[in-house]
Enzyme design. Structure first.
Site, PDB file in Angstrom:
ATOM      1  N   TYR A 145      51.081  93.900  63.267  1.00  0.00           N
ATOM      2  CA  TYR A 145      49.752  93.296  63.245  1.00  0.00           C
ATOM      3  C   TYR A 145      49.793  92.021  64.067  1.00  0.00           C
ATOM      4  O   TYR A 145      50.697  91.202  63.889  1.00  0.00           O
ATOM      5  CB  TYR A 145      49.364  92.984  61.793  1.00  0.00           C
ATOM      6  CG  TYR A 145      48.032  92.295  61.615  1.00  0.00           C
ATOM      7  CD1 TYR A 145      47.967  90.994  61.137  1.00  0.00           C
ATOM      8  CD2 TYR A 145      46.834  92.950  61.916  1.00  0.00           C
ATOM      9  CE1 TYR A 145      46.752  90.359  60.947  1.00  0.00           C
ATOM     10  CE2 TYR A 145      45.611  92.320  61.723  1.00  0.00           C
ATOM     11  CZ  TYR A 145      45.573  91.027  61.241  1.00  0.00           C
ATOM     12  OH  TYR A 145      44.355  90.405  61.064  1.00  0.00           O
ATOM     13  N   ASP A 240      55.714  88.243  68.967  1.00  0.00           N
ATOM     14  CA  ASP A 240      54.718  87.639  68.071  1.00  0.00           C
ATOM     15  C   ASP A 240      55.483  87.001  66.904  1.00  0.00           C
ATOM     16  O   ASP A 240      55.887  87.677  65.968  1.00  0.00           O
ATOM     17  CB  ASP A 240      53.746  88.714  67.580  1.00  0.00           C
ATOM     18  CG  ASP A 240      52.743  88.127  66.601  1.00  0.00           C
ATOM     19  OD1 ASP A 240      51.792  88.855  66.224  1.00  0.00           O
ATOM     20  OD2 ASP A 240      52.913  86.960  66.192  1.00  0.00           O
ATOM     21  N   LYS A 268      50.678  79.566  61.647  1.00  0.00           N
ATOM     22  CA  LYS A 268      51.161  79.316  60.283  1.00  0.00           C
ATOM     23  C   LYS A 268      51.970  78.023  60.135  1.00  0.00           C
ATOM     24  O   LYS A 268      51.422  76.938  60.027  1.00  0.00           O
ATOM     25  CB  LYS A 268      51.944  80.544  59.807  1.00  0.00           C
ATOM     26  CG  LYS A 268      51.036  81.811  59.758  1.00  0.00           C
ATOM     27  CD  LYS A 268      51.757  83.021  59.279  1.00  0.00           C
ATOM     28  CE  LYS A 268      50.961  84.286  59.499  1.00  0.00           C
ATOM     29  NZ  LYS A 268      50.093  84.648  58.372  1.00  0.00           N
TER      30      LYS A 268
HETATM   31  P1  KE4 Z   1      45.754  84.779  61.954  1.00  0.00           P
HETATM   32  O1  KE4 Z   1      44.691  85.096  62.963  1.00  0.00           O
HETATM   33  O2  KE4 Z   1      45.493  85.418  60.610  1.00  0.00           O
HETATM   34  O3  KE4 Z   1      46.064  83.285  61.869  1.00  0.00           O
HETATM   35  O4  KE4 Z   1      47.138  85.408  62.499  1.00  0.00           O
HETATM   36  C1  KE4 Z   1      47.177  86.785  62.798  1.00  0.00           C
HETATM   37  C2  KE4 Z   1      48.619  87.242  62.772  1.00  0.00           C
HETATM   38  C3  KE4 Z   1      49.272  87.459  63.984  1.00  0.00           C
HETATM   39  N1  KE4 Z   1      50.567  87.865  64.016  1.00  0.00           N
HETATM   40  C4  KE4 Z   1      51.260  88.049  62.873  1.00  0.00           C
HETATM   41  C5  KE4 Z   1      52.694  88.488  62.961  1.00  0.00           C
HETATM   42  C6  KE4 Z   1      50.645  87.840  61.610  1.00  0.00           C
HETATM   43  O5  KE4 Z   1      51.356  88.032  60.476  1.00  0.00           O
HETATM   44  C7  KE4 Z   1      49.302  87.423  61.562  1.00  0.00           C
HETATM   45  C8  KE4 Z   1      48.569  87.210  60.257  1.00  0.00           C
HETATM   46  N2  KE4 Z   1      49.281  87.563  59.081  1.00  0.00           N
HETATM   47  C9  KE4 Z   1      48.479  87.994  57.944  1.00  0.00           C
HETATM   48  C10 KE4 Z   1      49.454  88.285  56.809  1.00  0.00           C
HETATM   49  N3  KE4 Z   1      49.919  89.618  56.847  1.00  0.00           N
HETATM   50  C11 KE4 Z   1      47.424  87.027  57.569  1.00  0.00           C
HETATM   51  C12 KE4 Z   1      46.793  87.264  56.211  1.00  0.00           C
HETATM   52  C13 KE4 Z   1      45.338  87.594  56.316  1.00  0.00           C
HETATM   53  O6  KE4 Z   1      44.943  88.334  57.240  1.00  0.00           O
HETATM   54  O7  KE4 Z   1      44.584  87.111  55.441  1.00  0.00           O
END
Ligand code: KE4
Length: 428
Positions: A145, A240, A268
């Site tokens: 993701y 990523d 994060k």
């Molecule tokens: P954000 O756009 O949510 O800040 O980041 C996206 C993203 C990109 N790459 C990786 C490896 C990630 O884990 C994420 C976001 N992680 C999720 C948790 N599995 C965020 C939780 C959510 O969507 O509420």
């Protein structure tokens, strides 16, 4: 039975105004049933809901809270900085310092651009790789993701997977026509893709440690293989590290595995819980970005002073304390305890961990990719989740998410978690 009545009524109210009652799907507990609790406060390794119930927290706001919630030095830094303004839309010194710090910690990052989320970071890195190579196609891996980027919401992980429709509505097929999806750890699949698309592939993007379909690890030199085949074919290798960056050590997964990608994305931890994303890497690629290059990318709040200062403080604490060795020790304690609890209770749990990130798959099989992960018993996981929640232990509300330990957790917290897990597993 734990009283969560105020959370329940808040959720009813939220449903009137917010789709699904949440601002991010995975929070809605749809994968585990029931209704989410609402947090009133968080401190250290715990969160407390609006009904006054306190839980040991293994989500840690999905990764940022590596030092625990409301770390005093981070709170102080935000408070002191906020006195002088919250956003300028003008360069500020903290942006420069954080850019330097990230580059010192992660040698492959010669230049870096701040943005406001991991999604933005991954979207921008893909656009940059396409602009630099002038090629259209991108390889991603099933279950990885990279945020809700249109062209990458194909067999995505995290909430998309949790909802069982890995592709999203609203993404026209043309938007994903250039996205090639391959199983993680599938070297032959990657080779075939490069052979079938000569000089067409701009980038290969991956989570070096996929943690959005639970948690599984690269096998048999897969990362080294990707480094070689992208170099050979002139494609940009994008790690990523939104989740693994500064989580698996100060240099992230790339330092742990000794691989130098061309671009990396972050988020994060470098904002310590304030909205932040970043992408960086080779200067010759990064210099293709506006205002000096033809690839456009921008953001009103990019480099926000509060987020920069929070991230700087977190990195400073991480490098100046024994946080990483504590995280490794706590992770090892949890891993051995959970494996033992599963054995003693006779429940099939495949517990996978790296550092302070973990996932307990309710299956007997090792999990090396999304197909393996999909064999996990989601219904049993859901019962385990609620059993643990009733013992005041909050795990990620989906079988397809990773858990996180913070430096604020104690060995006693881990012991309590293992005992609770054994009791709950026996009842499954
Ligand atoms: P954000 O756009 O949510 O800040 O980041 C996206 C993203 C990109 N790459 C990786 C490896 C990630 O884990 C994420 C976001 N992680 C999720 C948790 N599995 C965020 C939780 C959510 O969507 O509420």
């Amino acid at each position: 039975m734990t009283d969560r009545s105020r959370s329940t009524s808040l959720f009813q109210e939220a449903l009137k105004w917010i789709p699904g009652g949440v601002n991010s799907p995975v929070r809605a507990f749809r994968a585990v049933g029931g209704t989410p609790f609402f947090v009133q406060s968080a401190k250290g390794a715990t969160v407390t809901d609006v009904d006054g119930n306190t839980y040991i927290d293994y989500v840690g706001t999905w990764g940022p809270a590596i030092l625990g919630h409301a770390h005093p030095r981070i709170i102080q830094a935000i408070q002191e900085t906020a006195e002088f303004g919250t956003s300028f839309g003008i360069p500020n010194p903290y942006e420069v310092t954080l850019a330097q710090k990230v580059s010192q910690a992660v040698p492959s990052v010669r230049k870096i651009r701040m943005c406001n989320s991991g999604t933005e970071a991954c979207m921008s890195a893909i656009r940059l790789a396409r602009g630099y190579t002038q090629r259209p196609k991108v390889i991603k891996f099933a279950g990885c993701y990279h945020g809700h980027v249109d062209s990458l919401l194909v067999k995505a992980g995290s909430g998309a997977l949790t909802f069982g429709h890995p592709d999203s509505a609203g993404v026209p097929p043309e938007f994903t026509a250039h996205t090639i999806v391959i199983n993680f750890n599938d070297k032959a699949g990657v080779e075939a893709a490069f052979q079938a698309n000569p000089d067409q592939i701009a980038a290969v993007i991956l989570e070096p440690v996929p943690a959005n379909a639970g948690l599984y690890l690269p096998q048999n030199g897969f990362l080294e293989f990707l480094r070689g085949i992208t170099q050979k074919n002139g494609a940009v290798l994008i790690f990523d590290e939104v989740m693994t960056g500064f989580r698996l050590g100060i240099g992230g997964a790339q330092s742990l595995f000794g691989i130098e990608p061309d671009l990396s994305t972050f988020g994060k931890i470098i904002g310590a819980g304030l909205p932040v994303g970043a992408f960086g890497g080779r200067a010759d690629i990064m210099d293709c970005l506006a205002p000096i290059g033809p690839v456009y990318q921008a953001g009103t709040l990019s480099g926000n002073p509060l987020a920069m200062v929070a991230g700087l403080t977190a990195l400073d604490v991480l490098v100046s304390t024994d946080a990483y060795s504590r995280l490794e020790n706590l992770g090892a304690q949890l891993e051995s305890g959970m494996i033992d609890a599963a054995k003693r209770s006779g429940v099939d749990v495949e517990f996978q961990r790296i550092g302070s990130m973990f996932c307990g798959y309710f299956t007997h099989k090792k999990v090396h990719n999304l197909d393996d992960a999909m064999h996990a018993d989601r219904e049993k996981f859901a019962r385990f989740f609620h059993g643990m929640l009733d013992k005041n232990i909050y795990l990620a509300p989906s079988q397809f998410e990773a858990g996180f330990i913070s430096a604020a957790h104690t060995s006693q917290d881990i012991e309590k978690t293992i005992e609770a897990a054994y009791e709950v597993m026996k009842s499954l």
